[in-house]
Scaffold this active site. Sequence first.
Site, PDB file in Angstrom:
ATOM      1  N   LYS A 207       8.591  19.189 125.318  1.00  0.00           N
ATOM      2  CA  LYS A 207       7.985  20.792 125.204  1.00  0.00           C
ATOM      3  C   LYS A 207       7.908  21.173 126.349  1.00  0.00           C
ATOM      4  O   LYS A 207       7.909  22.700 126.802  1.00  0.00           O
ATOM      5  CB  LYS A 207       7.072  20.719 124.221  1.00  0.00           C
ATOM      6  CG  LYS A 207       6.504  21.636 123.041  1.00  0.00           C
ATOM      7  CD  LYS A 207       4.976  21.508 122.809  1.00  0.00           C
ATOM      8  CE  LYS A 207       4.578  22.410 122.315  1.00  0.00           C
ATOM      9  NZ  LYS A 207       3.530  22.078 121.261  1.00  0.00           N
ATOM     10  N   GLU A 213       8.298  10.275 131.886  1.00  0.00           N
ATOM     11  CA  GLU A 213       9.979   9.145 131.935  1.00  0.00           C
ATOM     12  C   GLU A 213      10.881  10.409 131.254  1.00  0.00           C
ATOM     13  O   GLU A 213      11.908  10.217 131.941  1.00  0.00           O
ATOM     14  CB  GLU A 213       9.452   8.655 129.741  1.00  0.00           C
ATOM     15  CG  GLU A 213       8.270   7.447 130.524  1.00  0.00           C
ATOM     16  CD  GLU A 213       7.164   8.142 129.777  1.00  0.00           C
ATOM     17  OE1 GLU A 213       6.755   9.721 130.063  1.00  0.00           O
ATOM     18  OE2 GLU A 213       6.105   7.679 129.174  1.00  0.00           O
ATOM     19  N   GLY A 267       4.854  18.512 118.779  1.00  0.00           N
ATOM     20  CA  GLY A 267       5.524  17.178 119.412  1.00  0.00           C
ATOM     21  C   GLY A 267       5.965  16.486 118.076  1.00  0.00           C
ATOM     22  O   GLY A 267       7.081  16.557 117.910  1.00  0.00           O
ATOM     23  N   ARG A 268       5.279  15.961 117.602  1.00  0.00           N
ATOM     24  CA  ARG A 268       5.417  15.092 116.469  1.00  0.00           C
ATOM     25  C   ARG A 268       5.816  16.002 115.273  1.00  0.00           C
ATOM     26  O   ARG A 268       6.353  15.307 114.262  1.00  0.00           O
ATOM     27  CB  ARG A 268       4.682  13.245 116.019  1.00  0.00           C
ATOM     28  CG  ARG A 268       3.426  14.499 116.174  1.00  0.00           C
ATOM     29  CD  ARG A 268       2.222  13.259 116.103  1.00  0.00           C
ATOM     30  NE  ARG A 268       1.282  13.346 115.914  1.00  0.00           N
ATOM     31  CZ  ARG A 268       0.247  14.147 117.077  1.00  0.00           C
ATOM     32  NH1 ARG A 268       1.257  14.217 118.169  1.00  0.00           N
ATOM     33  NH2 ARG A 268      -0.963  14.618 116.825  1.00  0.00           N
ATOM     34  N   GLU A 353      -0.691   8.941 115.495  1.00  0.00           N
ATOM     35  CA  GLU A 353      -1.150   9.866 116.551  1.00  0.00           C
ATOM     36  C   GLU A 353      -1.669  11.331 116.545  1.00  0.00           C
ATOM     37  O   GLU A 353      -2.558  11.601 117.250  1.00  0.00           O
ATOM     38  CB  GLU A 353       0.519  10.422 117.374  1.00  0.00           C
ATOM     39  CG  GLU A 353      -0.146  11.043 119.301  1.00  0.00           C
ATOM     40  CD  GLU A 353       1.090  11.393 119.423  1.00  0.00           C
ATOM     41  OE1 GLU A 353       1.855  12.078 119.926  1.00  0.00           O
ATOM     42  OE2 GLU A 353       1.661  10.561 120.820  1.00  0.00           O
ATOM     43  N   HIS A 384      11.927 -11.332 105.655  1.00  0.00           N
ATOM     44  CA  HIS A 384      12.110 -13.068 105.427  1.00  0.00           C
ATOM     45  C   HIS A 384      11.515 -13.053 107.145  1.00  0.00           C
ATOM     46  O   HIS A 384      11.978 -13.694 108.080  1.00  0.00           O
ATOM     47  CB  HIS A 384      13.628 -13.167 106.087  1.00  0.00           C
ATOM     48  CG  HIS A 384      14.337 -13.143 104.468  1.00  0.00           C
ATOM     49  ND1 HIS A 384      14.385 -14.114 103.680  1.00  0.00           N
ATOM     50  CD2 HIS A 384      14.826 -12.609 103.598  1.00  0.00           C
ATOM     51  CE1 HIS A 384      14.812 -14.175 102.166  1.00  0.00           C
ATOM     52  NE2 HIS A 384      15.737 -12.373 102.862  1.00  0.00           N
ATOM     53  N   LYS A 494      -1.549   7.838 130.907  1.00  0.00           N
ATOM     54  CA  LYS A 494      -0.220   8.712 131.990  1.00  0.00           C
ATOM     55  C   LYS A 494      -0.807   8.546 132.981  1.00  0.00           C
ATOM     56  O   LYS A 494      -0.769   8.533 134.757  1.00  0.00           O
ATOM     57  CB  LYS A 494       0.296   9.953 131.527  1.00  0.00           C
ATOM     58  CG  LYS A 494       0.926  10.407 130.204  1.00  0.00           C
ATOM     59  CD  LYS A 494       0.129  11.275 129.755  1.00  0.00           C
ATOM     60  CE  LYS A 494       1.382  12.158 128.364  1.00  0.00           C
ATOM     61  NZ  LYS A 494       1.097  13.143 127.789  1.00  0.00           N
TER      62      LYS A 494
HETATM   63  O1  F6P Z   1       2.541  11.194 124.314  1.00  0.00           O
HETATM   64  C1  F6P Z   1       1.964  12.114 124.377  1.00  0.00           C
HETATM   65  C2  F6P Z   1       3.115  13.323 124.074  1.00  0.00           C
HETATM   66  O2  F6P Z   1       2.361  14.571 124.574  1.00  0.00           O
HETATM   67  C3  F6P Z   1       3.790  13.409 122.373  1.00  0.00           C
HETATM   68  O3  F6P Z   1       3.064  14.231 122.187  1.00  0.00           O
HETATM   69  C4  F6P Z   1       4.991  14.509 122.731  1.00  0.00           C
HETATM   70  O4  F6P Z   1       5.687  14.479 121.548  1.00  0.00           O
HETATM   71  C5  F6P Z   1       5.582  13.599 123.765  1.00  0.00           C
HETATM   72  O5  F6P Z   1       4.103  13.173 124.931  1.00  0.00           O
HETATM   73  C6  F6P Z   1       6.347  14.164 124.766  1.00  0.00           C
HETATM   74  O6  F6P Z   1       6.231  15.173 125.163  1.00  0.00           O
HETATM   75  P1  F6P Z   1       7.265  16.448 125.916  1.00  0.00           P
HETATM   76  O7  F6P Z   1       7.861  17.366 124.952  1.00  0.00           O
HETATM   77  O8  F6P Z   1       6.281  17.674 126.901  1.00  0.00           O
HETATM   78  O9  F6P Z   1       8.056  15.376 126.736  1.00  0.00           O
END
Ligand code: F6P
Length: 529
Positions: A207, A213, A267-268, A353, A384, A494
């Site tokens: 987003k 990452e 995002g979620r 979250e 199990h 972060k």
């Molecule tokens: O972990 C925090 C967060 O902001 C989530 O809410 C989001 O889904 C994820 O990082 C990834 O963010 P982006 O889509 O901006 O890379």
Amino acid sequence: MSNKLTKTPEWKALTDHHNKVKGLHIRDLFSEDVARFDHFNSVHEGLLFDYSKHGITQDTLTLLLNLAGACDLESRRNEMFDGKKINSSENRAVLHTALRRPASDTVEMDGKNITPLIHETLENMKEVSDSVRKGEWKGYTGKHITDIVTIGIGGSIIGPQMAVEALKPFANSDLNFHFVANVDSSDLSETLRLLHRETTLFIVSSKTFTTQETLTNAQSAKDWLCEKLGSDAVEDHFIAVTADIKRAEAFGIDANNILPLWDWVGGRYSLWSSIGLPICIAIGFDHFQALLDGAHSMDKHFQEAPLERNIPVIMGLIGIWHRNFCDSSALAILPYDQYLSTFPTYVSQIDMESNGKSVDRDGQKIDYATSPVIFGEPGTNGQHAFYQALHQGTDIIPCDFIITAQTQNPLGNHHDKLMANAIGQTQALMQGQIDEEKPYKNFEGNRPSSTIILGQLDPYHLGMLLALYEHKIFVQGAIWNINSFDQWGVELGKMLAQNVLSTFDKKENHELDSSTRGLIEHIRTRKKP
Ligand code: F6P
């Protein structure tokens, strides 16, 4: 409300009521009311929600509904659907529900109808997915695509990965789907090891297009591609899904290959948007539309059904009962369908979250518990592993059993055995078994569970199930008076990771605490083979 929440007459009535009913055994509630199942279940289309195996009575429900009334649940719900900026810390509307509404509906955002924008993007997703599925999308050397690698993290990948797995029987079997999230290079390396550059398509889903990452993985994937095919190949092998089109372009992705996202989609809660592109490519646009339709049907149920039969409302309130009045700190998500193997991870993100908060919407510290710890595994595997603690552990952990009545893979009597295990577990947790001679064989029972039965796990019913959990979490956030739509709790880690990264090459780090310094020194001396 919030700090006042625990002082309200409705909360106090529930506390008093809990003192009265806490000695009851669910087994006895079934003996007293032989039609208890009929009185404590609700059905919406092909989804049944059985909440009879909880230590609650009709009075409990009435008192919980009174609490919902005192917290203005219905107004809060309407504010979300109407596009009010309920994500106050980010000054954003929360309109993932608009993504599943028909083109004929009007949804206003800042005085503009956003439905045409949504449907234009859906049309775009249709074009891309059709072209990849039909083999018309060609790689740089003219070969059609065989492998799609989605790069993202958190909400930008967990939902799509879960849904692609859940809907595998509906997927195009000529295409392979891979998901890379971890900044650990082993994730990307192990994925790329199996792939051919000429037939691989990357979808970079972010987003913000700033996430460390995702950008690290996307850059390494780009380097891998360009190493053999040259930089001109990027145009045919990279798609971006983002709200920051400029950043995606600066990364080198062709403007025609960028699908938009909007700040009013969290995002979620974004798998319904262009973040769902991997799902759409996997199952095709018509099935993707069915996923949206199923979610929309649950949205309407949440908006229109009377609260006492409203499944997300009841589910949310029962969660409040366990968390705030019975002191349960966890919730187990137990899908009895192998295709839902990553569903517990998905629920853990959207719940923890969203509702893992300890200040209210006015920034006041709260004096009551919020999101439980969510964990789970598909049945029967979990039986199990950790079910021992569910049956005989010292903590009472409520469980959600999720069962699919029809199997996609009829094989002997596997499915009957699977169903029997699921139902048998709910029964064992509830009724227990007394063995006075051998205490280690004693099961006290009285352990609560809900059971959700889906007729079948198809796109429509999956859409309903996902929207059900979204709204259940909304209900709880509304009662707790927290902002369920921000996630400031992930920011400090972060930021400090960035600081640590910048210290790796420094010899002296005197400003750091001794543990942080010691750990960095330890890694520095051992990281080279
Ligand atoms: O972990 C925090 C967060 O902001 C989530 O809410 C989001 O889904 C994820 O990082 C990834 O963010 P982006 O889509 O901006 O890379």
